[in-house]
Scaffold this motif. Structure first.
Motif, PDB file in Angstrom:
ATOM      1  N   PRO A  86       0.807  -1.227   0.000  1.00  0.00           N
ATOM      2  CA  PRO A  86       0.000   0.000   0.000  1.00  0.00           C
ATOM      3  C   PRO A  86       0.837   1.271   0.000  1.00  0.00           C
ATOM      4  O   PRO A  86       0.477   2.259   0.641  1.00  0.00           O
ATOM      5  N   TYR A  87       1.969   1.251  -0.707  1.00  0.00           N
ATOM      6  CA  TYR A  87       2.853   2.410  -0.743  1.00  0.00           C
ATOM      7  C   TYR A  87       3.002   2.932  -2.164  1.00  0.00           C
ATOM      8  O   TYR A  87       3.063   2.152  -3.122  1.00  0.00           O
ATOM      9  N   GLN A  88       3.101   4.239  -2.294  1.00  0.00           N
ATOM     10  CA  GLN A  88       3.589   4.859  -3.512  1.00  0.00           C
ATOM     11  C   GLN A  88       5.081   5.105  -3.297  1.00  0.00           C
ATOM     12  O   GLN A  88       5.511   5.398  -2.175  1.00  0.00           O
ATOM     13  N   ILE A  89       5.882   4.979  -4.355  1.00  0.00           N
ATOM     14  CA  ILE A  89       7.331   5.048  -4.192  1.00  0.00           C
ATOM     15  C   ILE A  89       7.975   5.962  -5.227  1.00  0.00           C
ATOM     16  O   ILE A  89       7.391   6.267  -6.269  1.00  0.00           O
ATOM     17  N   SER A  90       9.199   6.366  -4.910  1.00  0.00           N
ATOM     18  CA  SER A  90      10.017   7.129  -5.850  1.00  0.00           C
ATOM     19  C   SER A  90      11.477   6.812  -5.567  1.00  0.00           C
ATOM     20  O   SER A  90      11.902   6.819  -4.404  1.00  0.00           O
ATOM     21  N   PHE A  91      12.238   6.525  -6.626  1.00  0.00           N
ATOM     22  CA  PHE A  91      13.667   6.231  -6.505  1.00  0.00           C
ATOM     23  C   PHE A  91      14.500   7.438  -6.934  1.00  0.00           C
ATOM     24  O   PHE A  91      14.067   8.260  -7.749  1.00  0.00           O
ATOM     25  N   THR A  92      15.718   7.512  -6.420  1.00  0.00           N
ATOM     26  CA  THR A  92      16.689   8.489  -6.892  1.00  0.00           C
ATOM     27  C   THR A  92      18.084   7.919  -6.714  1.00  0.00           C
ATOM     28  O   THR A  92      18.299   6.990  -5.923  1.00  0.00           O
ATOM     29  N   HIS A  93      19.045   8.466  -7.450  1.00  0.00           N
ATOM     30  CA  HIS A  93      20.433   8.035  -7.286  1.00  0.00           C
ATOM     31  C   HIS A  93      21.351   9.114  -7.812  1.00  0.00           C
ATOM     32  O   HIS A  93      20.995   9.890  -8.710  1.00  0.00           O
ATOM     33  N   SER A  94      22.537   9.173  -7.257  1.00  0.00           N
ATOM     34  CA  SER A  94      23.551  10.123  -7.713  1.00  0.00           C
ATOM     35  C   SER A  94      24.908   9.638  -7.240  1.00  0.00           C
ATOM     36  O   SER A  94      25.122   9.459  -6.033  1.00  0.00           O
ATOM     37  N   ASP A  96      27.593   7.840  -5.701  1.00  0.00           N
ATOM     38  CA  ASP A  96      27.730   6.691  -4.807  1.00  0.00           C
ATOM     39  C   ASP A  96      26.518   6.465  -3.915  1.00  0.00           C
ATOM     40  O   ASP A  96      26.583   5.693  -2.957  1.00  0.00           O
ATOM     41  N   TYR A  97      25.393   7.114  -4.219  1.00  0.00           N
ATOM     42  CA  TYR A  97      24.231   7.017  -3.347  1.00  0.00           C
ATOM     43  C   TYR A  97      22.979   6.591  -4.113  1.00  0.00           C
ATOM     44  O   TYR A  97      22.812   6.914  -5.287  1.00  0.00           O
ATOM     45  N   ALA A  98      22.115   5.876  -3.407  1.00  0.00           N
ATOM     46  CA  ALA A  98      20.791   5.522  -3.908  1.00  0.00           C
ATOM     47  C   ALA A  98      19.779   5.902  -2.848  1.00  0.00           C
ATOM     48  O   ALA A  98      20.038   5.762  -1.645  1.00  0.00           O
ATOM     49  N   GLY A  99      18.632   6.403  -3.282  1.00  0.00           N
ATOM     50  CA  GLY A  99      17.611   6.824  -2.336  1.00  0.00           C
ATOM     51  C   GLY A  99      16.239   6.305  -2.720  1.00  0.00           C
ATOM     52  O   GLY A  99      15.976   5.955  -3.875  1.00  0.00           O
ATOM     53  N   LEU A 100      15.364   6.255  -1.728  1.00  0.00           N
ATOM     54  CA  LEU A 100      14.006   5.768  -1.932  1.00  0.00           C
ATOM     55  C   LEU A 100      13.065   6.511  -0.990  1.00  0.00           C
ATOM     56  O   LEU A 100      13.364   6.683   0.190  1.00  0.00           O
ATOM     57  N   MET A 101      11.924   6.946  -1.522  1.00  0.00           N
ATOM     58  CA  MET A 101      10.858   7.528  -0.718  1.00  0.00           C
ATOM     59  C   MET A 101       9.622   6.663  -0.880  1.00  0.00           C
ATOM     60  O   MET A 101       9.352   6.161  -1.973  1.00  0.00           O
ATOM     61  N   MET A 102       8.883   6.469   0.200  1.00  0.00           N
ATOM     62  CA  MET A 102       7.656   5.698   0.125  1.00  0.00           C
ATOM     63  C   MET A 102       6.602   6.330   1.023  1.00  0.00           C
ATOM     64  O   MET A 102       6.909   6.827   2.104  1.00  0.00           O
ATOM     65  N   SER A 103       5.346   6.327   0.537  1.00  0.00           N
ATOM     66  CA  SER A 103       4.276   6.971   1.284  1.00  0.00           C
ATOM     67  C   SER A 103       2.957   6.253   1.055  1.00  0.00           C
ATOM     68  O   SER A 103       2.681   5.768  -0.041  1.00  0.00           O
ATOM     69  N   GLN A 104       2.149   6.211   2.096  1.00  0.00           N
ATOM     70  CA  GLN A 104       0.789   5.689   1.996  1.00  0.00           C
ATOM     71  C   GLN A 104      -0.215   6.821   1.794  1.00  0.00           C
ATOM     72  O   GLN A 104      -1.405   6.572   1.619  1.00  0.00           O
ATOM     73  N   LYS A 105       0.260   8.065   1.813  1.00  0.00           N
ATOM     74  CA  LYS A 105      -0.644   9.212   1.677  1.00  0.00           C
ATOM     75  C   LYS A 105      -1.033   9.484   0.232  1.00  0.00           C
ATOM     76  O   LYS A 105      -2.142   9.924  -0.062  1.00  0.00           O
ATOM     77  N   GLY A 106      -0.096   9.263  -0.682  1.00  0.00           N
ATOM     78  CA  GLY A 106      -0.346   9.562  -2.080  1.00  0.00           C
ATOM     79  C   GLY A 106       0.944   9.520  -2.871  1.00  0.00           C
ATOM     80  O   GLY A 106       2.000   9.127  -2.352  1.00  0.00           O
ATOM     81  N   PRO A 107       0.892   9.935  -4.138  1.00  0.00           N
ATOM     82  CA  PRO A 107       2.104   9.957  -4.966  1.00  0.00           C
ATOM     83  C   PRO A 107       3.198  10.791  -4.322  1.00  0.00           C
ATOM     84  O   PRO A 107       2.926  11.799  -3.666  1.00  0.00           O
ATOM     85  N   CYS A 108       4.450  10.363  -4.522  1.00  0.00           N
ATOM     86  CA  CYS A 108       5.584  11.067  -3.927  1.00  0.00           C
ATOM     87  C   CYS A 108       6.717  11.159  -4.937  1.00  0.00           C
ATOM     88  O   CYS A 108       6.725  10.461  -5.949  1.00  0.00           O
ATOM     89  N   GLY A 109       7.662  12.032  -4.656  1.00  0.00           N
ATOM     90  CA  GLY A 109       8.822  12.183  -5.519  1.00  0.00           C
ATOM     91  C   GLY A 109      10.028  12.590  -4.705  1.00  0.00           C
ATOM     92  O   GLY A 109       9.905  13.360  -3.746  1.00  0.00           O
ATOM     93  N   ILE A 110      11.194  12.085  -5.072  1.00  0.00           N
ATOM     94  CA  ILE A 110      12.434  12.425  -4.379  1.00  0.00           C
ATOM     95  C   ILE A 110      13.548  12.548  -5.402  1.00  0.00           C
ATOM     96  O   ILE A 110      13.564  11.821  -6.408  1.00  0.00           O
ATOM     97  N   ASP A 111      14.469  13.469  -5.175  1.00  0.00           N
ATOM     98  CA  ASP A 111      15.615  13.622  -6.071  1.00  0.00           C
ATOM     99  C   ASP A 111      16.848  14.008  -5.271  1.00  0.00           C
ATOM    100  O   ASP A 111      16.780  14.846  -4.363  1.00  0.00           O
ATOM    101  N   LEU A 112      17.959  13.396  -5.609  1.00  0.00           N
ATOM    102  CA  LEU A 112      19.253  13.660  -4.978  1.00  0.00           C
ATOM    103  C   LEU A 112      20.246  14.006  -6.071  1.00  0.00           C
ATOM    104  O   LEU A 112      20.370  13.279  -7.055  1.00  0.00           O
ATOM    105  N   GLU A 113      20.949  15.118  -5.930  1.00  0.00           N
ATOM    106  CA  GLU A 113      21.919  15.557  -6.933  1.00  0.00           C
ATOM    107  C   GLU A 113      23.194  16.037  -6.255  1.00  0.00           C
ATOM    108  O   GLU A 113      23.137  16.758  -5.249  1.00  0.00           O
ATOM    109  N   ILE A 114      24.341  15.650  -6.821  1.00  0.00           N
ATOM    110  CA  ILE A 114      25.592  16.193  -6.315  1.00  0.00           C
ATOM    111  C   ILE A 114      25.702  17.651  -6.757  1.00  0.00           C
ATOM    112  O   ILE A 114      25.303  18.011  -7.867  1.00  0.00           O
TER     113      ILE A 114
END
Length: 213
Positions: A86-94, A96-114
């Motif tokens: 029951p999660y909406q998710i968003s991936f990011t990477h930059s 040497d790093y990888a990231g993930l956001m997850m939410s049960q509230k609604g659509p989500c977005g995440i971004d990581l940049e050097i």
């Protein structure tokens, strides 16, 4: 693989960032992949892209607290989703790093940049003149905060046809190492506003957003 940042925004939303220290083989040993995913991996060029993809899936299993197979396909626009959770998710990477956001509230977005000075050279490609007017003297970190905010909203809305320059507008804000800005998204004749949070993370900039409505 080292968890370097885990933040629970509330009981329904969290994100995490991992530093990738393993080889592709070591990451693969921690996953269970179906034939579609194996085929996808074979099409990647070896190197960072493979490591980013594998690490993000290992991180997904970590946050869901399971070693079992997790179905994580993408829709026709390339937006990943979890049909069995029951999660909406968003991936990011930059780098040497990888990231993930997850939410049960609604659509989500995440971004990581050097953070690098190249953003100054491309600022007109993603920022309108009225947006650049409130940037503090080509402030590199503020420009990256704006880029991450637009990228996070882009991932949230999940439509490939959206332009950072034409469809998104950031309202004026005073930059701080951690803060929030408002991004207006225009799709067809509809306009919607999002509160996007940003923060400096080591030598990187992080932006994230959840659509709670």
């Amino acid at each position: 693989m080292a968890l370097v940042y885990l933040r629970e925004l509330d009981a329904e939303t969290k994100f995490a960032i991992w530093k990738i220290e393993e080889t592709a083989t070591e990451l693969l040993d921690r996953l269970q992949l179906d034939e579609r995913e194996k085929s996808l991996l074979e099409r990647f060029s070896k190197g960072k892209r493979t490591l980013h993809w594998l690490a993000s899936r290992v991180l997904l299993r970590y946050l869901l607290k399971t070693d079992a197979f997790i179905a994580c396909p993408s829709d026709t626009n390339g937006k990943p989703y979890l049909p069995d959770y029951p999660y909406q998710i968003s991936f990011t990477h930059s780098y040497d790093y990888a990231g993930l956001m997850m939410s049960q509230k609604g659509p989500c977005g995440i971004d990581l940049e050097i953070v690098k000075d190249k953003v100054v050279r491309i600022k007109e490609k993603f920022m309108k003149p009225n947006e650049l007017a409130f940037i503090q003297h080509d402030h590199i970190e503020q420009l990256y905060a704006c880029w991450c905010a637009k990228e996070a909203v882009y991932k949230l809305q999940g439509n490939k046809g959206i332009s950072f320059l034409e469809n998104m507008t950031i309202l004026p804000f005073q930059y701080k190492p951690q803060g929030v800005m408002t991004v207006m998204l225009r799709k067809a004749s509809a306009v919607k506003s999002f509160h996007v949070y940003y923060e400096k993370f080591q030598d990187y900039m992080l932006g994230y957003v959840v659509d709670e409505h």
